[in-house]
Design a protein around this motif. Structure first.
Motif, short mmCIF file in Angstrom:
data_model
loop_
_atom_site.label_atom_id
_atom_site.label_comp_id
_atom_site.label_asym_id
_atom_site.label_seq_id
_atom_site.Cartn_x
_atom_site.Cartn_y
_atom_site.Cartn_z
N ALA B 100 0.84 -1.20 0.00
CA ALA B 100 0.00 0.00 0.00
C ALA B 100 0.87 1.25 0.00
O ALA B 100 0.60 2.22 -0.71
CB ALA B 100 -0.92 0.00 1.21
N LEU B 101 1.95 1.19 0.78
CA LEU B 101 2.85 2.34 0.88
C LEU B 101 3.56 2.59 -0.44
O LEU B 101 3.79 3.74 -0.84
CB LEU B 101 3.87 2.06 2.00
N LEU B 103 2.36 2.23 -3.27
CA LEU B 103 1.43 2.84 -4.23
C LEU B 103 1.32 4.34 -4.02
O LEU B 103 0.90 5.06 -4.91
CB LEU B 103 0.04 2.22 -4.08
N SER B 104 1.68 4.81 -2.80
CA SER B 104 1.54 6.24 -2.55
C SER B 104 2.71 6.97 -3.20
O SER B 104 3.77 6.40 -3.41
CB SER B 104 1.51 6.51 -1.04
#
Lengths: 273, 299
Positions: B100-101, B103-104
């Motif tokens: 998820a990180l 993707l940021s």
């Protein structure tokens, strides 16, 4: 494609929010615990007043002693680890490249030897130190803390040294007649500023958080003092833990941002040129 | 020897300056090697030798035989089991967070703060972390009080000093450690690979099982091993939570070290430490082998 991207965004937001909540709840609880009287649930700031109100009692004396020792040891560990590692790494890079793998191996070794294992072997070493060489003062533990910090200091300095042209810098300075100490302190140190700062902060964080060595060798540092105080007064222990944990987080986040800003500045400057 | 030749070779460039001969160069590394010899190598050697040595210096197998006693084997089994469990939970949860990180947006403030937060919680918890959990789900904890109206959900008062409680607290530093060690691997996934899969008619499922999965597998297993070794070595957290008995190897080492002068305890602490060294050495050897495989895709 757009559908995939928005699904990715939602996935990212949900996961990261959950993670933030999961990591912040214990810290918030710590704050709550420090101001709540355990039996009645009444809110009172006694622990914080005791800490910062300037009063005196046995618990605080223990805490002051532990904190004092930890700070002195942090300073010693910073001086020793940098004094030991920086000249060695510069020398190895410039003159003894064959040794670089050995130095790296030794520096990263503490990551693979658990502290509880190391302390079993350190016990006899410290027995000799406290009876024959120095004394049983807690601050000599700083020598062992240097070992715990070695991997972090090595990595910080390694990335710092990678980023500068060490050979050109030192040869230029040398050909202008600079002595080796001048090269080290007036040419290399200013160029390695952010690497040095980050290794200092890491050392600080490691030493202030260290518990295993001090506990097993029966010395008093910040963490063992906290451990003792918690047995009688959980509120003070919670308040101090919050300050130390919060302080470390703020310290490392600030460091990271400072490094990021500098990088950005360097990049934009390079872009103009 | 080689050091000497390289130095003289280099010195030909600016011969006007008197330069340190190779032997003197090597002397410069003496402080570093002497220091690490005393505070790193010597203690390790003392552990290994001490595992076979009685207090009077005579050879003994007492420590080793105690290490192999059913009670100690039990303690090792518990330690291995809890390390594997928290390693697994950390790998899965941390892996998802790392993805998820990744993707940021790179270099964004939120991402940087998140990574810094993770590195603090991963490495500097210990005693203070245990306090935080006591404040959360201990008898007077925040969450305990909030859940008080729902007796079914309220954590048991003794939960934190039980093994499952310790496992939960371990996860708190295992997950962020996973994020930190695994983030570089997921950052290495190139968007082109996903696009190529889609262009060839592959679904998300195909991408994860046939492309990204196999590429990430070595790093994933490697990170699991790191987490395993991390939990296996953890001492402070367990010491602050469990005060009664020694259920984990590090706690048993503490009590062995404390009772070193008791009869029959000869070489026991060292033998336990040797056992830990062996476990960690095996884990690290596997890790090194996996990382070699993972490096194939790094370029």
């Amino acid at each position: 494609m757009g559908r995939v991207r928005s699904r990715g965004t939602w996935f990212r937001r949900i996961v990261l929010s959950l993670a933030v909540v999961y990591f912040l709840v214990p810290l918030v609880s710590l704050a709550d615990f420090s101001v709540r009287f355990p039996l009645t649930g009444k809110v009172d700031g006694a622990a914080w007043v005791a800490l910062f109100g300037g009063g005196q009692n046995d618990k605080l004396n223990l805490l002051t002693e532990g904190l004092g020792n930890s700070l002195v040891m942090a300073a010693m560990a910073v001086v020793i680890s940098l004094g030991l590692l920086l000249p060695t790494m510069v020398l190895v890079r410039l003159r003894l490249p064959r040794l670089s793998k050995v130095v790296e191996f030794v520096c990263l070794l503490p990551l693979t030897i658990p502290a509880v294992v190391l302390v079993v072997g350190l016990a006899p070493v410290y027995l000799v130190i406290s009876t024959k060489v120095l004394d049983s003062n807690t601050i000599w533990l700083a020598f062992a803390y240097v070992i715990l910090c070695l991997p972090y200091v090595y990595r910080a300095l390694d990335s710092g040294l990678r980023a500068i042209d060490l050979r050109t810098l030192s040869e230029t300075a040398r050909s202008f007649g600079a002595s080796w100490p001048t090269v080290l302190f007036r040419v290399l140190v200013p160029n390695l500023r952010s690497a040095l700062v980050s290794s200092v902060f890491m050392t600080l964080a490691v030493v202030l958080g260290e518990f295993t060595f001090a506990r097993m060798l029966a010395r008093t540092n910040l963490q063992t003092a906290l451990f003792e105080i918690n047995l009688s007064d959980g509120q003070i222990a919670a308040a101090v833990s919050l300050v130390v944990l919060g302080g470390t987080i703020v310290l490392l986040v600030t460091l990271d941002l400072v490094v990021a800003l500098r990088e950005r500045r360097v990049h934009s400057r390079a872009g103009i040129a | 020897m080689t050091a000497v030749t390289t130095t003289t070779g280099r010195d030909a460039v600016h011969a006007s300056r008197p330069v340190l001969p190779g032997a003197v160069n090597a002397l410069g590394t003496v402080p570093f090697f002497a220091y690490t010899a005393v505070f790193l190598v010597l203690p390790t050697v003392l552990v290994v030798v001490g595992a076979f040595q009685a207090r009077n210096g005579a050879f003994t197998l007492n420590g080793i035989s105690q290490l192999l006693s059913p009670r100690t084997v039990d303690i090792f089994t518990t330690s291995l089991w809890i390390s594997a469990l928290t390693g697994l939970v950390g790998t899965v949860a941390g892996g998802v967070i790392a993805y998820a990180l990744s993707l940021s947006p790179e270099g964004s403030l939120g991402r940087r703060v998140m990574v810094a937060l993770m590195s603090v919680t991963a490495q500097f918890g210990g005693v203070m972390l245990s306090f935080a959990f006591i404040a959360t789900i201990g008898i007077n904890g925040l969450v305990t009080r909030l859940l008080a109206p729902f007796p079914a959900l309220t954590p048991d008062p003794g939960f934190l000093s039980s093994l499952s409680g310790v496992a939960l607290v371990y996860c708190y530093f295992q997950i962020p450690l996973m994020v930190i060690v695994f983030l570089p691997a997921v950052e290495g996934l190139r968007p082109q690979w996903r696009e190529a899969t889609e262009n060839l008619g592959g679904t998300s499922w195909t991408y994860w099982t046939r492309v990204a999965g196999p590429i990430l597998l070595p790093s994933l297993l490697g990170s699991f091993l790191l987490l395993f070794a991390n939990a296996f070595s953890a001492f402070a957290t367990a010491a602050a939570l469990i005060s009664q008995q020694s259920v984990l190897v590090p706690l048993e080492i503490e009590s062995a070290l404390r009772n070193e002068n008791d009869l029959g305890m000869d070489a026991y602490a060292q033998a336990l430490a040797l056992g830990m060294i062996l476990v960690v050495a095996i884990v690290m050897a596997l890790y090194a082998a996996l990382m070699k495989r993972a490096a194939r895709w790094a370029a």
